[in-house]
Design a protein around this motif. Structure first.
Motif, PDB file in Angstrom:
ATOM      1  N   THR A  39       1.003  -1.147  -0.110  1.00  0.00           N
ATOM      2  CA  THR A  39      -0.098  -0.192   0.046  1.00  0.00           C
ATOM      3  C   THR A  39       0.812   1.188   0.061  1.00  0.00           C
ATOM      4  N   ASN A  40       0.354   2.323  -0.449  1.00  0.00           N
ATOM      5  CA  ASN A  40       0.958   3.710  -0.423  1.00  0.00           C
ATOM      6  C   ASN A  40       0.015   4.680  -0.428  1.00  0.00           C
ATOM      7  N   TRP A  58      14.909  -0.252   1.653  1.00  0.00           N
ATOM      8  CA  TRP A  58      14.773   0.078   0.112  1.00  0.00           C
ATOM      9  C   TRP A  58      14.107   1.254  -0.014  1.00  0.00           C
ATOM     10  N   ASN A  64       8.143   9.485  -0.015  1.00  0.00           N
ATOM     11  CA  ASN A  64       7.113   8.716  -0.626  1.00  0.00           C
ATOM     12  C   ASN A  64       5.917   8.965   0.107  1.00  0.00           C
ATOM     13  N   GLY A  67       3.379   3.661   3.611  1.00  0.00           N
ATOM     14  CA  GLY A  67       2.667   2.162   3.327  1.00  0.00           C
ATOM     15  C   GLY A  67       3.693   1.158   3.631  1.00  0.00           C
ATOM     16  N   GLY A  68       3.477  -0.150   3.050  1.00  0.00           N
ATOM     17  CA  GLY A  68       4.310  -1.190   3.253  1.00  0.00           C
ATOM     18  C   GLY A  68       3.284  -2.408   2.664  1.00  0.00           C
ATOM     19  N   GLU A  87       3.670   4.811  10.426  1.00  0.00           N
ATOM     20  CA  GLU A  87       4.713   5.565   9.763  1.00  0.00           C
ATOM     21  C   GLU A  87       4.601   7.089   9.791  1.00  0.00           C
ATOM     22  N   PHE A 102       4.719  -2.759  -9.995  1.00  0.00           N
ATOM     23  CA  PHE A 102       6.121  -2.294 -10.144  1.00  0.00           C
ATOM     24  C   PHE A 102       6.834  -3.763 -10.092  1.00  0.00           C
ATOM     25  N   PHE A 111       5.214  -6.338  -7.516  1.00  0.00           N
ATOM     26  CA  PHE A 111       4.516  -5.475  -6.610  1.00  0.00           C
ATOM     27  C   PHE A 111       3.453  -4.777  -6.892  1.00  0.00           C
ATOM     28  N   GLU A 130      10.944   4.816  10.847  1.00  0.00           N
ATOM     29  CA  GLU A 130      11.000   4.511   9.140  1.00  0.00           C
ATOM     30  C   GLU A 130      10.765   5.765   8.409  1.00  0.00           C
ATOM     31  N   THR A 157       9.348   7.246 -11.843  1.00  0.00           N
ATOM     32  CA  THR A 157       8.164   7.574 -12.605  1.00  0.00           C
ATOM     33  C   THR A 157       6.654   7.994 -11.676  1.00  0.00           C
ATOM     34  N   TRP A 161       2.361   9.802 -12.392  1.00  0.00           N
ATOM     35  CA  TRP A 161       0.855   9.477 -11.559  1.00  0.00           C
ATOM     36  C   TRP A 161       0.478  10.454 -10.417  1.00  0.00           C
TER      37      TRP A 161
HETATM   38  N1  LIG Z   1       6.259   5.525  -4.934  1.00  0.00           N
HETATM   39  C1  LIG Z   1       6.760   4.094  -5.492  1.00  0.00           C
HETATM   40  N2  LIG Z   1       6.991   4.000  -6.947  1.00  0.00           N
HETATM   41  C2  LIG Z   1       7.486   3.100  -7.621  1.00  0.00           C
HETATM   42  O1  LIG Z   1       7.659   3.133  -8.799  1.00  0.00           O
HETATM   43  N3  LIG Z   1       7.872   2.098  -6.887  1.00  0.00           N
HETATM   44  C3  LIG Z   1       7.627   2.081  -5.462  1.00  0.00           C
HETATM   45  C4  LIG Z   1       6.919   3.351  -4.796  1.00  0.00           C
HETATM   46  N4  LIG Z   1       6.890   2.857  -3.434  1.00  0.00           N
HETATM   47  C5  LIG Z   1       7.389   1.705  -3.422  1.00  0.00           C
HETATM   48  N5  LIG Z   1       7.873   1.056  -4.383  1.00  0.00           N
HETATM   49  C6  LIG Z   1       8.350  -0.243  -4.945  1.00  0.00           C
HETATM   50  C7  LIG Z   1       9.697  -0.534  -4.428  1.00  0.00           C
HETATM   51  C8  LIG Z   1       9.435  -1.072  -2.737  1.00  0.00           C
HETATM   52  O2  LIG Z   1      10.614  -1.991  -2.716  1.00  0.00           O
HETATM   53  C9  LIG Z   1       8.152  -1.650  -2.943  1.00  0.00           C
HETATM   54  C10 LIG Z   1       7.607  -1.690  -1.729  1.00  0.00           C
HETATM   55  O3  LIG Z   1       7.701  -0.682  -1.254  1.00  0.00           O
HETATM   56  P1  LIG Z   1       7.558  -0.005   0.315  1.00  0.00           P
HETATM   57  O4  LIG Z   1       8.459   1.190   0.679  1.00  0.00           O
HETATM   58  O5  LIG Z   1       5.984   0.084   0.570  1.00  0.00           O
HETATM   59  O6  LIG Z   1       8.121  -1.362   1.206  1.00  0.00           O
HETATM   60  P2  LIG Z   1       8.962  -1.782   2.536  1.00  0.00           P
HETATM   61  O7  LIG Z   1       9.673  -3.045   2.088  1.00  0.00           O
HETATM   62  O8  LIG Z   1       9.345  -0.583   3.234  1.00  0.00           O
HETATM   63  O9  LIG Z   1       7.670  -2.384   3.257  1.00  0.00           O
HETATM   64  P3  LIG Z   1       7.389  -2.472   4.912  1.00  0.00           P
HETATM   65  O10 LIG Z   1       8.775  -3.069   5.285  1.00  0.00           O
HETATM   66  O11 LIG Z   1       6.042  -3.330   5.031  1.00  0.00           O
HETATM   67  O12 LIG Z   1       7.030  -0.887   5.370  1.00  0.00           O
HETATM   68  O13 LIG Z   1       7.464  -1.205  -3.844  1.00  0.00           O
END
Ligand SMILES: Nc1[nH]c(=O)nc2c1ncn2[C@H]1C[C@H](O)[C@@H](COP(=O)(O)OP(=O)(O)OP(=O)(O)O)O1
Length: 202
Positions: A39-40, A58, A64, A67-68, A87, A102, A111, A130, A157, A161
């Motif tokens: 989620t985000n 990562w 950003n 989410g997670g 968060e 993704f 993802f 975090e 990118t 969006w």
């Molecule tokens: N705004 C964004 N744009 C994009 O292109 N990819 C994104 C993105 N936000 C996240 N991603 C991708 C990269 C990332 O590794 C994956 C999951 O992102 P997260 O930051 O939500 O994951 P986390 O590994 O931090 O999760 P938690 O540990 O559960 O918080 O999705």
């Protein structure tokens, strides 16, 4: 021959109309065997948007939404609310605003990121282990002493969006990245908006 922009990339569903796309001519979408759910969430208030500066893991040092991972036994919306609280310290009436698929090197799953937004929130915005939350202006020139959205410090990118999230226009898109972890770069992306603003077909 130029690509047909109306061909919807594999993995995206819904009655979609091409909005924006790009990347290397002739490149192929990655194959994947599995999908993992994330989620985000973004809070947009008037001409302000709340972003978080990621402190670890990562995407460290990138801005950003909050989410997670969606945990076993919870819905995506429940996960989005939980992550926003963990968060950024706040509760918000989140609504589904988009879906981003993704893909990246080194993992064989996609993802699936459900993007949420809210116009209001309750509680006090707080820094967490975090994320460091920070308000930005949604206007290109900034407003009220706030800087404009730091796209150069976000996933590449997101600039395609995030304006749709701010404008409350539901979107579905896909971005495929190549390269190692934090050095990865998008090589192909496609974003569409929902025809007649229909419901998401997830
Ligand atoms: N705004 C964004 N744009 C994009 O292109 N990819 C994104 C993105 N936000 C996240 N991603 C991708 C990269 C990332 O590794 C994956 C999951 O992102 P997260 O930051 O939500 O994951 P986390 O590994 O931090 O999760 P938690 O540990 O559960 O918080 O999705």
């Amino acid at each position: 021959m130029p690509e047909d922009l109306n061909v919807i990339p594999p993995g995206l569903k819904g009655n979609l109309v091409h909005y924006i796309s790009g990347g290397e001519e002739g490149s192929l979408w990655k194959e994947y065997t599995n999908v993992r759910y994330y989620t985000n969430a973004f809070v947009v208030q008037g001409q302000k948007i709340l972003l978080g500066h990621k402190k670890r893991g990562w995407g460290q040092e990138k801005y950003n939404g909050f989410g997670g991972k969606v945990d076993a036994g919870e819905t995506s919306l429940e996960a989005a609310k939980r992550e926003l609280k963990e968060e950024a310290g706040i509760d918000a009436p989140l609504e589904h605003a988009g879906i981003l698929l993704f893909l990246t090197d080194g993992v064989d799953w996609a993802f699936h990121i459900d993007i949420y937004r809210a116009d209001s929130y309750s509680g006090e915005v707080q820094e967490s282990e975090e994320m460091k939350p920070e308000w930005f202006s949604t206007l290109p020139e900034g407003t009220d002493g706030l800087s404009s959205i730091p796209y150069s410090k976000m996933w590449e990118t997101d600039e395609c969006w995030l304006p749709l999230v701010i404008a409350n226009k539901p979107f579905v898109g896909r971005a495929d990245f190549v390269g190692d972890k934090d050095k990865s770069k998008p090589y192909k992306w496609w974003y569409g908006v929902l025809k007649d603003e229909e419901a998401f077909d997830v």
